[in-house]
Design an enzyme around this catalytic site. Structure first.
Site, mmCIF file in Angstrom:
data_model
loop_
_atom_site.group_PDB
_atom_site.id
_atom_site.type_symbol
_atom_site.label_atom_id
_atom_site.label_comp_id
_atom_site.label_asym_id
_atom_site.label_seq_id
_atom_site.Cartn_x
_atom_site.Cartn_y
_atom_site.Cartn_z
ATOM 1 N N THR A 160 0.842 -1.202 0.000
ATOM 2 C CA THR A 160 0.000 0.000 0.000
ATOM 3 C C THR A 160 0.873 1.246 0.000
ATOM 4 O O THR A 160 1.970 1.258 0.576
ATOM 5 C CB THR A 160 -0.956 0.024 1.217
ATOM 6 O OG1 THR A 160 -1.357 1.382 1.470
ATOM 7 C CG2 THR A 160 -0.299 -0.508 2.471
ATOM 8 N N SER A 195 -0.951 2.716 10.846
ATOM 9 C CA SER A 195 -1.899 1.837 11.547
ATOM 10 C C SER A 195 -1.263 0.459 11.628
ATOM 11 O O SER A 195 -0.306 0.166 10.899
ATOM 12 C CB SER A 195 -3.235 1.730 10.797
ATOM 13 O OG SER A 195 -3.082 0.894 9.652
HETATM 14 N N1 LIG Z 1 -9.086 -1.747 -1.532
HETATM 15 C C1 LIG Z 1 -8.134 -0.819 -1.551
HETATM 16 O O1 LIG Z 1 -8.406 0.391 -1.714
HETATM 17 C C2 LIG Z 1 -6.701 -1.215 -1.397
HETATM 18 C C3 LIG Z 1 -5.721 -0.206 -1.426
HETATM 19 C C4 LIG Z 1 -4.390 -0.550 -1.293
HETATM 20 C C5 LIG Z 1 -4.018 -1.873 -1.131
HETATM 21 N N2 LIG Z 1 -4.981 -2.850 -1.097
HETATM 22 C C6 LIG Z 1 -4.552 -4.236 -0.895
HETATM 23 O O2 LIG Z 1 -5.118 -5.078 -1.870
HETATM 24 C C7 LIG Z 1 -5.421 -6.345 -1.288
HETATM 25 C C8 LIG Z 1 -6.861 -6.685 -1.519
HETATM 26 O O3 LIG Z 1 -7.689 -5.674 -0.933
HETATM 27 P P1 LIG Z 1 -9.246 -5.769 -1.033
HETATM 28 O O4 LIG Z 1 -9.778 -4.395 -0.923
HETATM 29 O O5 LIG Z 1 -9.602 -6.599 -2.199
HETATM 30 O O6 LIG Z 1 -9.581 -6.545 0.350
HETATM 31 P P2 LIG Z 1 -10.759 -7.605 0.664
HETATM 32 O O7 LIG Z 1 -10.896 -7.645 2.142
HETATM 33 O O8 LIG Z 1 -11.956 -7.298 -0.141
HETATM 34 O O9 LIG Z 1 -10.136 -8.984 0.141
HETATM 35 C C9 LIG Z 1 -9.125 -9.677 0.813
HETATM 36 C C10 LIG Z 1 -9.414 -11.168 0.637
HETATM 37 O O10 LIG Z 1 -8.361 -11.913 1.256
HETATM 38 C C11 LIG Z 1 -8.929 -12.983 1.982
HETATM 39 N N3 LIG Z 1 -7.996 -13.364 3.067
HETATM 40 C C12 LIG Z 1 -7.596 -12.614 4.121
HETATM 41 N N4 LIG Z 1 -6.762 -13.306 4.915
HETATM 42 C C13 LIG Z 1 -6.610 -14.531 4.341
HETATM 43 C C14 LIG Z 1 -5.882 -15.716 4.718
HETATM 44 N N5 LIG Z 1 -5.126 -15.760 5.826
HETATM 45 N N6 LIG Z 1 -5.966 -16.803 3.915
HETATM 46 C C15 LIG Z 1 -6.738 -16.770 2.787
HETATM 47 N N7 LIG Z 1 -7.437 -15.682 2.396
HETATM 48 C C16 LIG Z 1 -7.383 -14.573 3.176
HETATM 49 C C17 LIG Z 1 -10.273 -12.453 2.476
HETATM 50 O O11 LIG Z 1 -11.180 -13.491 2.769
HETATM 51 C C18 LIG Z 1 -10.717 -11.584 1.306
HETATM 52 O O12 LIG Z 1 -11.515 -12.298 0.401
HETATM 53 C C19 LIG Z 1 -5.072 -6.252 0.183
HETATM 54 O O13 LIG Z 1 -3.807 -6.814 0.421
HETATM 55 C C20 LIG Z 1 -5.038 -4.775 0.423
HETATM 56 O O14 LIG Z 1 -4.183 -4.442 1.473
HETATM 57 C C21 LIG Z 1 -6.314 -2.549 -1.229
#
Ligand SMILES: NC(=O)c1ccc[n+]([C@@H]2O[C@H](COP(=O)([O-])OP(=O)(O)OC[C@H]3O[C@@H](n4cnc5c(N)ncnc54)[C@H](O)[C@@H]3O)[C@@H](O)[C@H]2O)c1
Ligand SMILES: NC(=O)c1ccc[n+]([C@@H]2O[C@H](COP(=O)([O-])OP(=O)(O)OC[C@H]3O[C@@H](n4cnc5c(N)ncnc54)[C@H](O)[C@@H]3O)[C@@H](O)[C@H]2O)c1
Lengths: 409, 409
Positions: A160, A195
């Protein structure tokens, strides 16, 4: 004895490359899995669905109704004839992860599978600990699985932009060249995360960098900005393919939240002064960036860092844009300043580089009036599903305590 | 609701300040606990004794016979009349840690309680994961305990010089001022750790820095160099107070190892070219530095970083010094170059600042001929206890695998 049973990094019988999408049931992961499947990659989703559990536990729900992962995949197959493999399990469980690696033999792993909400990580001690354990140990396991079972496999890891914090100098892509007392070196860019969630990503980055050096892992760390939007070409094909859209104060990201707030007539919730500036991108660019990273893999031993966003905005800027777009649609949009639940600078210098993905061919979808119109219309379409109790922030960076927090019914 | 039940940060009835020494049964922790008790602090040791378990599991032992923690504390009481409180438990268990905080009400916590061997963290996947979990979650728990139960309490946390790696510029104490594209900021010094253990310390540092900023924690991170020596004024009082002395390839640090190797007629094991340069200090300076940090606490919200070492040496330098000292004692000392089990630069620039503890009043014990003589004599005295099978390195940074490793009998 390491490396036994290493997979060859070859394409499968059909000549297609195999991509494992960890976290493929989530917001970015689902859109990416479909996009890659559509682009003729062989895709497997690995997810323990824990994100759906968080929603249940906190009494939250996606704005959009989302189908089960099984129905999602069946619908995709019915519409396109394309198969997405599914492995349900926790990547912190190495036995499970090892079996999925041995069975699927990925050429690339896209790792979205983390607890990704900053407020969630600041709810209470147990969620802070869960977040760091889940993310750091999960990523360690992925690194060990690659080393042991597929050392040519390319790790594409979601980081991120929040890892950098808000330094008073330009933010570079992963590394900075420093001249100090007459000597020069290129070093990892200093990290100042805000955080326990953002910190977990900093930890991951350090761990991955080490394994690139020590083991020759090839890795790309995508320091992603804040994602907005919901529709991609693939998820728009059918309502059972619809992506999740979080608007609550725990999982919702700011622009998505503002659109829902405007749609239901809730004032836009600007935290503090609203000068917080970050990088943003359309979810259609998330899927494009990941595809570019996979198509142009890092070299053996390379720890490559891309800043994955397309434009910078302050929270104030976004509120103004949503207000203007809302008024065009006849919505009355107000803005309030909410006491900032976070600890962060509310006015600061921010200038982050983001040229590397452009150089690889990224064609950005900038935040235009028309996108904002369609996002607002989308929010209006689903506004009956909005639980307005979920809009105001409830998690405080300073008040976090050690007692497990239970949300009242 | 956080902060309820906060302890007042006052001295106890006797006017003495209370220091909790986490990891107080270990090499640095035991010496420090006695030193602080001797200096009239009220001391409590918190330790789960897991380090003694590692020794059992790996078939290792301290060169010196060490008494149980119970007998150590009883002997100290019998000799000096001073009481050291004892809390046996795992700081990863928050319930336990919370009770020790509420019972002992520390003014300062010295946190030595981590898995602290780089080779141990590189044995296999499960030890890598254990190390990062134990260290990162343990430290998170300590931070939460301070926030909740004693927010004035000063955290003195043991880091390591290894967090910095070997950059091609001078190493500063925690922070570096960078001018970049015409703007200037003072940022956390970039970290390039070289093992899962060293990485765990990097993670800790980032987590602690965040809580200083977000919660106003007062913390001092002591980035300690490699410690040598065994006797301190207090541990020398009685054989039951004797400190541990690790000479094996997993837990032994280089100078201590070289002395034992010389004593038993084993060639000194220089890894690779031997140009690896690090900061070193006498264990008598470890206890002095910790006392100085406690006596001069960090301010609320301050994340203070000291580089805790007194001299720099290369491995080659140390081998030469031990050879010379050994020959004076009539020992025939050879040196061999062992294929380096680590991934590290064997020739590199190294110039690390270490003025802040000197400014607070540290009077260093430099590595003199007489110290080396006495250390060697000490090793000779115990040489019958040496298990020469433990001398050669057995853990490889590149060969680490996912199968749990069991040491043969
Ligand atoms: N959404 C954003 O704006 C954003 C911004 C920057 C970075 N990211 C990064 O992108 C990635 C995806 O974000 P997102 O918004 O799709 O989140 P999300 O919560 O919608 O999806 C994350 C998925 O990972 C799965 N997961 C979590 N822990 C797990 C584990 N131990 N084993 C198996 N599956 C697991 C969850 O069940 C979920 O389906 C994350 O790493 C997040 O930090 C997202
Ligand atoms: N020895 C050195 O040369 C050196 C150099 C730099 C830094 N350090 C740091 O100083 C500290 C002490 O090092 P040491 O050489 O005394 O190590 P040690 O292994 O002798 O002592 C560590 C102690 O911590 C305890 N411990 C570990 N995990 C625990 C947990 N979860 N709960 C409770 N107790 C736990 C162990 O039982 C042990 O008694 C470590 O943090 C280490 O990283 C040591």
């Amino acid at each position: 004895q390491s490396g036994t049973g290493s997979l060859e990094n070859t394409e499968n019988a059909s000549g297609r490359r195999r991509v494992m999408v960890i976290g493929g049931d989530g917001y970015c992961g689902w859109a990416t899995a479909l996009h890659l499947s559509n682009k003729n990659y062989d895709v497997a989703i690995v997810d323990n669905l824990v994100r759906r559990l968080f929603d249940h536990q906190l009494g939250l729900d996606s704005l959009t109704p989302i189908a089960s992962i099984h129905n999602r995949i069946r619908r995709w197959k019915a519409l396109t004839g394309k198969t997405i493999e599914l492995f349900i399990g926790d990547i912190c469980d190495f036995e499970f992860l090892a079996e999925t690696f041995k069975s699927f033999k990925p050429n690339a792993v896209v790792h979205f599978g983390e607890q990704r909400s900053a407020p969630y990580s600041m709810i209470d001690r147990s969620r802070a600990v869960f977040t760091q354990h889940n993310n750091v140990i999960g990523t360690l396991n992925v690194l060990f699985a690659i080393k042991e079972f597929g050392e040519e496999c390319h790790l594409v890891k979601l980081g991120t932009m929040g890892e950098y914090g808000t330094p008073n100098i330009d933010i570079e892509e992963g590394y900075i060249t420093v001249t100090h007392n007459g000597r020069t070196d290129t070093l990892p860019y200093p990290k100042q995360a805000g955080s326990f969630y953002h910190l977990s990503k900093v930890h991951d980055s350090h761990n991955i960098a080490f394994t690139c050096k020590a083991w020759g892992i090839r890795a790309t760390d995508l320091n992603q900005g804040v994602v907005y939007g919901v529709r991609t070409d693939e998820t728009a094909l059918h309502e059972e393919l619809c992506n999740r859209f979080d608007y609550d104060a725990v999982f919702g990201t700011v622009l998505n939240r503002f659109c829902v707030q405007a749609a239901v007539g809730h004032p836009l919730t600007v935290y503090g002064k609203g000068g917080q500036t970050r990088g943003y991108l359309d979810i259609r660019d998330t899927v494009q960036c990941v595809e570019l990273a996979i198509a142009n893999p890092a070299h053996r031993g390379e720890f490559r860092v891309f800043n994955q966003f397309t434009e910078q905005f302050s929270v104030r800027d976004l509120a103004a844009l949503v207000t203007k777009a809302g008024e065009k649609l006849g919505l009355k949009v107000e803005t309030i300043s909410v006491p900032n639940p976070r600890v962060e600078a509310e006015e600061h210098y921010y200038n982050a580089k983001h040229t590397k993905l452009i150089e690889l061919g990224l064609k950005p979808h900038f935040l235009s009036d028309s996108l904002l119109d369609s996002l607002l219309n989308f929010a209006v379409q689903y506004r009956d599903r909005v639980d307005t109790k979920q809009i105001m922030p409830s998690v405080s960076w300073k008040r976090i305590g050690v007692k497990p927090l239970t949300v009242k019914a």
